[in-house]
Design a protein around this motif. Structure first.
Motif, PDB file in Angstrom:
ATOM      1  N   VAL A  10      12.766   0.118  -1.816  1.00  0.00           N
ATOM      2  CA  VAL A  10      11.537  -0.676  -1.825  1.00  0.00           C
ATOM      3  C   VAL A  10      10.919  -0.682  -3.214  1.00  0.00           C
ATOM      4  O   VAL A  10      10.879   0.341  -3.891  1.00  0.00           O
ATOM      5  N   CYS A  12       7.299  -1.205  -4.749  1.00  0.00           N
ATOM      6  CA  CYS A  12       5.914  -1.234  -4.280  1.00  0.00           C
ATOM      7  C   CYS A  12       4.992  -0.816  -5.420  1.00  0.00           C
ATOM      8  O   CYS A  12       5.443  -0.320  -6.447  1.00  0.00           O
ATOM      9  N   PRO A  20       0.554   3.157  -0.798  1.00  0.00           N
ATOM     10  CA  PRO A  20       1.534   2.187  -1.303  1.00  0.00           C
ATOM     11  C   PRO A  20       1.320   0.787  -0.726  1.00  0.00           C
ATOM     12  O   PRO A  20       0.747   0.623   0.345  1.00  0.00           O
ATOM     13  N   PRO A  22       3.991  -2.399  -0.334  1.00  0.00           N
ATOM     14  CA  PRO A  22       5.348  -2.906  -0.585  1.00  0.00           C
ATOM     15  C   PRO A  22       5.342  -4.358  -1.059  1.00  0.00           C
ATOM     16  O   PRO A  22       4.540  -5.162  -0.614  1.00  0.00           O
ATOM     17  N   THR A  45      -1.670  -2.278   8.327  1.00  0.00           N
ATOM     18  CA  THR A  45      -1.086  -0.965   8.058  1.00  0.00           C
ATOM     19  C   THR A  45      -1.661   0.030   9.046  1.00  0.00           C
ATOM     20  O   THR A  45      -2.841  -0.039   9.382  1.00  0.00           O
ATOM     21  N   LYS A  74       8.522   1.478   7.613  1.00  0.00           N
ATOM     22  CA  LYS A  74       7.909   2.798   7.755  1.00  0.00           C
ATOM     23  C   LYS A  74       8.132   3.578   6.472  1.00  0.00           C
ATOM     24  O   LYS A  74       9.211   3.544   5.893  1.00  0.00           O
ATOM     25  N   TYR A  75       7.089   4.290   6.039  1.00  0.00           N
ATOM     26  CA  TYR A  75       7.120   5.104   4.831  1.00  0.00           C
ATOM     27  C   TYR A  75       6.780   6.539   5.207  1.00  0.00           C
ATOM     28  O   TYR A  75       5.677   6.830   5.676  1.00  0.00           O
ATOM     29  N   GLU A  76       7.735   7.455   5.018  1.00  0.00           N
ATOM     30  CA  GLU A  76       7.497   8.872   5.264  1.00  0.00           C
ATOM     31  C   GLU A  76       6.785   9.453   4.045  1.00  0.00           C
ATOM     32  O   GLU A  76       7.336   9.455   2.936  1.00  0.00           O
ATOM     33  N   CYS A  80       8.870  10.634   0.881  1.00  0.00           N
ATOM     34  CA  CYS A  80       8.822   9.395   0.083  1.00  0.00           C
ATOM     35  C   CYS A  80      10.003   8.479   0.407  1.00  0.00           C
ATOM     36  O   CYS A  80      10.572   7.853  -0.485  1.00  0.00           O
ATOM     37  N   ARG A  81      10.388   8.383   1.668  1.00  0.00           N
ATOM     38  CA  ARG A  81      11.486   7.523   2.092  1.00  0.00           C
ATOM     39  C   ARG A  81      10.959   6.332   2.874  1.00  0.00           C
ATOM     40  O   ARG A  81      10.006   6.431   3.630  1.00  0.00           O
ATOM     41  N   TRP A  82      11.622   5.189   2.658  1.00  0.00           N
ATOM     42  CA  TRP A  82      11.278   3.947   3.332  1.00  0.00           C
ATOM     43  C   TRP A  82      12.366   3.588   4.340  1.00  0.00           C
ATOM     44  O   TRP A  82      13.547   3.813   4.087  1.00  0.00           O
TER      45      TRP A  82
END
Length: 87
Positions: A10, A12, A20, A22, A45, A74-76, A80-82
């Protein structure tokens, strides 16, 4: 919408408080090619927790294969994973 739950790359931008926004994302297809999809509008969001991990959920509107589709990204926050969760 169909649940996909694939990891994505992503682009962003972040506000000063760290939230964030995106802009576009790239997903790997089944034949190992990559497809870039621009996010036209973030509808809303939301925050949720999955197994105790805080997650930001973005419901977006994008142009996919010449038709507008609703997507859920989805953003963890901790890792920091999308993920492209629904399409």
């Amino acid at each position: 919408m169909k649940i996909v739950s694939k990891p994505i790359e992503v682009v962003c931008w972040f506000e000063e408080d760290g939230s964030p926004h995106p802009v576009r994302f790239r997903i790997k297809n089944d034949d190992d090619t990559k497809c870039t999809i621009k996010i036209n509008k973030v509808m809303f969001t939301d925050k949720e927790k999955f197994a105790g991990n805080p997650i930001l959920v973005f419901n977006c509107l994008s142009l996919v294969n010449d038709s507008e589709k609703f997507l859920e990204l989805k953003y963890e926050i901790n890792t920091c994973r999308w993920y492209l969760y629904k399409i």
